[in-house]
Design an enzyme around this catalytic site. Structure first.
Site, PDB file in Angstrom:
ATOM      1  N   LYS A  83       0.866  -1.232   0.057  1.00 29.10           N
ATOM      2  CA  LYS A  83      -0.009   0.146  -0.033  1.00 29.10           C
ATOM      3  C   LYS A  83       0.791   1.293   0.102  1.00 29.10           C
ATOM      4  CE  LYS A  83      -4.258   1.256   2.313  1.00 29.10           C
ATOM      5  NZ  LYS A  83      -4.996   1.205   3.625  1.00 29.10           N
TER       6      LYS A  83
HETATM    7  C1  E4P Z   1      -8.000   2.266   3.122  1.00 30.76           C
HETATM    8  O1  E4P Z   1      -7.460   1.176   2.791  1.00 30.76           O
HETATM    9  C2  E4P Z   1      -7.797   2.910   4.733  1.00 30.76           C
HETATM   10  O2  E4P Z   1      -7.065   1.958   5.554  1.00 30.76           O
HETATM   11  C3  E4P Z   1      -9.094   3.483   5.403  1.00 30.76           C
HETATM   12  O3  E4P Z   1     -10.247   3.305   4.783  1.00 30.76           O
HETATM   13  C4  E4P Z   1      -8.621   4.705   5.948  1.00 30.76           C
HETATM   14  O4  E4P Z   1      -9.834   5.507   5.908  1.00 30.76           O
HETATM   15  P1  E4P Z   1     -10.429   6.210   7.339  1.00 30.76           P
HETATM   16  O5  E4P Z   1      -9.236   6.212   8.390  1.00 30.76           O
HETATM   17  O6  E4P Z   1     -11.023   7.397   7.017  1.00 30.76           O
HETATM   18  O7  E4P Z   1     -11.407   5.290   7.877  1.00 30.76           O
END
Ligand code: E4P
Length: 217
Positions: A83
């Site tokens: 990622k």
């Molecule tokens: C996606 O891969 C992220 O881990 C995640 O959805 C982060 O977003 P949030 O902290 O706004 O939920």
């Protein structure tokens, strides 16, 4: 159409895997930190109990270290997806990893143009964020519509993985807009599984059945 789980919590992962409805996992440093354990230990434990694509985020802030960190994670298991935050170095890293056939997930995508560049770089997945945009009064669903239509028009293979989901309505909207995958916190995943009217309907049907055939059945 697939659902991923957005968590680093082992019990949540085990429960969801047991249902057989989850096809992948996304984590981020905040989610791993929430578990309160050693970072690498948490990542290893997650990889030990899953055999589905699992996104692990790189955090290094210079390109060489990003490459090193990615290679280290990719060596842990073939299910690892690297990622990568959407940045100039990040997209350079996507190009390097895609040549090595290492799967990538470009994260923190807030515009359709960032998604297009990630697709051109050869990302396996892109993660457009929905709720973080909503919090600044911007429509993230509209981004997904644009990305989906351009990717379809130009036969881009990159999968649209809608992220930052905070309610079940956003799940429906993301799929309607053309997301291939939606990644969900466990609470939202659980919410999708039920509805109060379904619960009362089940109770009423059971009671009426028992009235006719008797409790013994
Ligand atoms: C996606 O891969 C992220 O881990 C995640 O959805 C982060 O977003 P949030 O902290 O706004 O939920």
């Amino acid at each position: 159409m697939k659902i991923f789980l957005d968590t680093a919590n082992l019990s949540e992962i085990k429960n969801a895997l047991d249902d057989g409805l989850i096809s992948g996992l996304t984590t981020n440093p905040t989610l791993v930190a929430k578990e309160g354990k050693d970072y690498q230990e948490t990542v290893d434990s997650i990889l030990n109990i899953t055999n589905i694509p699992t996104s692990i985020e790189v955090v290094s802030d210079n390109f060489e270290q990003m490459v090193e960190e990615s290679i280290k994670y990719a060596a842990l298991s073939p299910q690892v997806v690297i990622k990568i935050p959407c940045s100039r170095d990040g997209l350079k890293l996507v190009r390097v990893l895609s040549k090595k056939e290492i799967k990538t997930n470009v994260t923190l995508v807030y515009t359709a143009n960032q998604a297009f560049l990630s697709g051109i770089a050869g990302a396996t997945y892109i993660s457009p964020f929905i709720n973080r945009l909503k919090q600044i009064s911007t429509d993230g669903i509209n981004n997904i519509e644009k990305i989906s239509s351009v990717f379809a028009k130009h036969s881009v293979d990159t999968k649209i993985l809608a992220a930052s989901i905070r309610d079940s309505y956003q799940v429906t909207e993301a799929f309607l807009a053309g997301a291939d995958i939606v990644t969900l916190p466990y609470s939202i995943y659980t919410e999708l599984l039920s509805h109060p009217l379904t619960e009362t309907g089940i109770t009423t049907f059971r009671e009426d059945y028992e009235k006719v055939v008797g409790v013994e059945g």
